[in-house]
Design a protein around this motif. Structure first.
Motif, PDB file in Angstrom:
ATOM      1  N   ASN A  28       0.843  -1.188   0.000  1.00 57.74           N
ATOM      2  CA  ASN A  28       0.000   0.000   0.000  1.00 57.74           C
ATOM      3  C   ASN A  28       0.881   1.242   0.000  1.00 57.74           C
ATOM      4  O   ASN A  28       1.477   1.586   1.030  1.00 57.74           O
ATOM      5  CB  ASN A  28      -0.905  -0.046   1.242  1.00 57.74           C
ATOM      6  CG  ASN A  28      -1.856   1.111   1.333  1.00 57.74           C
ATOM      7  OD1 ASN A  28      -1.529   2.231   0.968  1.00 57.74           O
ATOM      8  ND2 ASN A  28      -3.035   0.838   1.842  1.00 57.74           N
ATOM      9  N   ALA A  29       0.961   1.937  -1.132  1.00 63.13           N
ATOM     10  CA  ALA A  29       1.806   3.119  -1.259  1.00 63.13           C
ATOM     11  C   ALA A  29       1.358   4.238  -0.327  1.00 63.13           C
ATOM     12  O   ALA A  29       2.192   4.968   0.220  1.00 63.13           O
ATOM     13  CB  ALA A  29       1.816   3.606  -2.710  1.00 63.13           C
ATOM     14  N   GLY A  30       0.056   4.400  -0.118  1.00 69.83           N
ATOM     15  CA  GLY A  30      -0.446   5.441   0.788  1.00 69.83           C
ATOM     16  C   GLY A  30       0.035   5.224   2.214  1.00 69.83           C
ATOM     17  O   GLY A  30       0.461   6.162   2.888  1.00 69.83           O
ATOM     18  N   HIS A  31      -0.029   3.981   2.657  1.00 71.10           N
ATOM     19  CA  HIS A  31       0.476   3.659   3.999  1.00 71.10           C
ATOM     20  C   HIS A  31       1.993   3.832   4.038  1.00 71.10           C
ATOM     21  O   HIS A  31       2.548   4.293   5.046  1.00 71.10           O
ATOM     22  CB  HIS A  31       0.079   2.232   4.386  1.00 71.10           C
ATOM     23  CG  HIS A  31       0.458   1.878   5.781  1.00 71.10           C
ATOM     24  ND1 HIS A  31       1.273   0.809   6.071  1.00 71.10           N
ATOM     25  CD2 HIS A  31       0.158   2.461   6.973  1.00 71.10           C
ATOM     26  CE1 HIS A  31       1.452   0.751   7.382  1.00 71.10           C
ATOM     27  NE2 HIS A  31       0.786   1.742   7.945  1.00 71.10           N
ATOM     28  N   GLU A  33       3.707   6.031   2.422  1.00 71.53           N
ATOM     29  CA  GLU A  33       3.980   7.470   2.563  1.00 71.53           C
ATOM     30  C   GLU A  33       3.828   7.900   4.019  1.00 71.53           C
ATOM     31  O   GLU A  33       4.658   8.655   4.541  1.00 71.53           O
ATOM     32  CB  GLU A  33       3.052   8.293   1.671  1.00 71.53           C
ATOM     33  CG  GLU A  33       3.309   9.785   1.788  1.00 71.53           C
ATOM     34  CD  GLU A  33       2.420  10.628   0.887  1.00 71.53           C
ATOM     35  OE1 GLU A  33       2.739  11.825   0.717  1.00 71.53           O
ATOM     36  OE2 GLU A  33       1.416  10.113   0.363  1.00 71.53           O
ATOM     37  N   GLU A  34       2.774   7.428   4.680  1.00 72.63           N
ATOM     38  CA  GLU A  34       2.579   7.752   6.101  1.00 72.63           C
ATOM     39  C   GLU A  34       3.770   7.284   6.934  1.00 72.63           C
ATOM     40  O   GLU A  34       4.267   8.029   7.791  1.00 72.63           O
ATOM     41  CB  GLU A  34       1.304   7.094   6.626  1.00 72.63           C
ATOM     42  CG  GLU A  34       0.028   7.650   6.052  1.00 72.63           C
ATOM     43  CD  GLU A  34      -1.201   6.837   6.444  1.00 72.63           C
ATOM     44  OE1 GLU A  34      -1.099   5.982   7.357  1.00 72.63           O
ATOM     45  OE2 GLU A  34      -2.256   7.043   5.823  1.00 72.63           O
ATOM     46  N   SER A  47       8.115  13.512   0.606  1.00 70.72           N
ATOM     47  CA  SER A  47       6.830  13.890   0.027  1.00 70.72           C
ATOM     48  C   SER A  47       6.827  15.378  -0.293  1.00 70.72           C
ATOM     49  O   SER A  47       7.499  16.166   0.388  1.00 70.72           O
ATOM     50  CB  SER A  47       5.721  13.569   1.034  1.00 70.72           C
ATOM     51  OG  SER A  47       4.504  14.135   0.649  1.00 70.72           O
ATOM     52  N   ASP A  49       4.413  17.162   0.327  1.00 72.68           N
ATOM     53  CA  ASP A  49       3.634  17.742   1.423  1.00 72.68           C
ATOM     54  C   ASP A  49       4.394  17.757   2.742  1.00 72.68           C
ATOM     55  O   ASP A  49       3.829  18.072   3.779  1.00 72.68           O
ATOM     56  CB  ASP A  49       2.332  16.942   1.617  1.00 72.68           C
ATOM     57  CG  ASP A  49       1.472  16.949   0.376  1.00 72.68           C
ATOM     58  OD1 ASP A  49       1.546  17.919  -0.400  1.00 72.68           O
ATOM     59  OD2 ASP A  49       0.729  15.975   0.179  1.00 72.68           O
ATOM     60  N   ASP A  98       5.302  -1.608   1.973  1.00 74.52           N
ATOM     61  CA  ASP A  98       4.536  -0.382   1.739  1.00 74.52           C
ATOM     62  C   ASP A  98       5.459   0.795   1.439  1.00 74.52           C
ATOM     63  O   ASP A  98       5.202   1.583   0.513  1.00 74.52           O
ATOM     64  CB  ASP A  98       3.654  -0.064   2.948  1.00 74.52           C
ATOM     65  CG  ASP A  98       2.503  -1.035   3.132  1.00 74.52           C
ATOM     66  OD1 ASP A  98       2.229  -1.842   2.214  1.00 74.52           O
ATOM     67  OD2 ASP A  98       1.871  -0.997   4.205  1.00 74.52           O
ATOM     68  N   TYR A 102       5.733   2.830  -2.053  1.00 77.52           N
ATOM     69  CA  TYR A 102       5.581   4.279  -2.107  1.00 77.52           C
ATOM     70  C   TYR A 102       6.740   4.908  -2.874  1.00 77.52           C
ATOM     71  O   TYR A 102       6.532   5.716  -3.776  1.00 77.52           O
ATOM     72  CB  TYR A 102       5.474   4.887  -0.705  1.00 77.52           C
ATOM     73  CG  TYR A 102       5.560   6.392  -0.727  1.00 77.52           C
ATOM     74  CD1 TYR A 102       4.577   7.138  -1.382  1.00 77.52           C
ATOM     75  CD2 TYR A 102       6.635   7.066  -0.161  1.00 77.52           C
ATOM     76  CE1 TYR A 102       4.660   8.523  -1.451  1.00 77.52           C
ATOM     77  CE2 TYR A 102       6.721   8.443  -0.216  1.00 77.52           C
ATOM     78  CZ  TYR A 102       5.735   9.168  -0.868  1.00 77.52           C
ATOM     79  OH  TYR A 102       5.829  10.537  -0.944  1.00 77.52           O
ATOM     80  N   SER A 105       6.481   4.331  -6.454  1.00 78.46           N
ATOM     81  CA  SER A 105       5.418   5.130  -7.091  1.00 78.46           C
ATOM     82  C   SER A 105       5.886   6.534  -7.452  1.00 78.46           C
ATOM     83  O   SER A 105       5.299   7.191  -8.313  1.00 78.46           O
ATOM     84  CB  SER A 105       4.194   5.218  -6.178  1.00 78.46           C
ATOM     85  OG  SER A 105       4.404   6.137  -5.115  1.00 78.46           O
TER      86      SER A 105
END
Length: 108
Positions: A28-31, A33-34, A47, A49, A98, A102, A105
Motif C-alpha cells: 500500500n503506497a499510501g500507507h 507514505e505515512e 513527500s 507535502d 509499503d 511508495y 510510485s
C-alpha cells in the motif's frame, strides 16, 4: 469417492479464499507514505507535502525512485537491514513493502 469430493471442495474453497484475500496483501503506497513521513522525513525529503526540512546530503525519495536500475525488491532487502546512520525502525515486512511501493510510485 466421498473423501475425494471433500478434498476437492476444500481445495477449491482454499483457492477462492486465497484469491479473495490476495488484493489485501498487496503493498500500500499510501500507507508507505505515512510511514516514510513518520520514520524517514527527519533526513529525507519523502513527500511534496512534507513539513520538515530534510538533510541536504541525503537523497530524496524522488531521487532514489528515479535512479537507474532502481529495484523495489532490492530496496525491501535494504530496508530490512538498513545502513548504520538510519534509526532502528523495526518495521514489519508489510511496512517495508509499503514504503518500497511508495518510493517506487514516485518514479511514475
Amino acid at each position: 469417492m466421498t473423501g475425494w469430493n471433500t478434498l476437492k471442495r476444500t481445495g477449491f474453497a482454499a483457492l477462492f479464499t486465497a484469491a479473495a484475500v490476495s488484493p489485501g496483501l498487496a503493498a500500500n503506497a499510501g500507507h508507505g507514505e505515512e510511514l516514510a513521513l513518520q520514520w524517514c522525513s527527519a533526513c529525507h525529503l519523502v513527500s511534496n507535502d512534507q513539513n520538515k526540512v530534510s538533510v541536504a546530503s541525503v537523497p530524496s525519495f524522488f531521487d532514489i525512485a528515479r535512479r537507474p536500475g532502481f529495484n523495489e525488491d532490492a530496496l525491501k532487502t535494504f530496508l530490512a537491514d538498513p545502513h548504520p546512520q538510519m534509526p532502528n525502525m523495526t518495521l514489519s515486512n508489510g511496512e517495508i513493502a509499503d514504503i518500497a511501493r511508495y518510493i517506487s510510485s514516485l518514479s511514475e
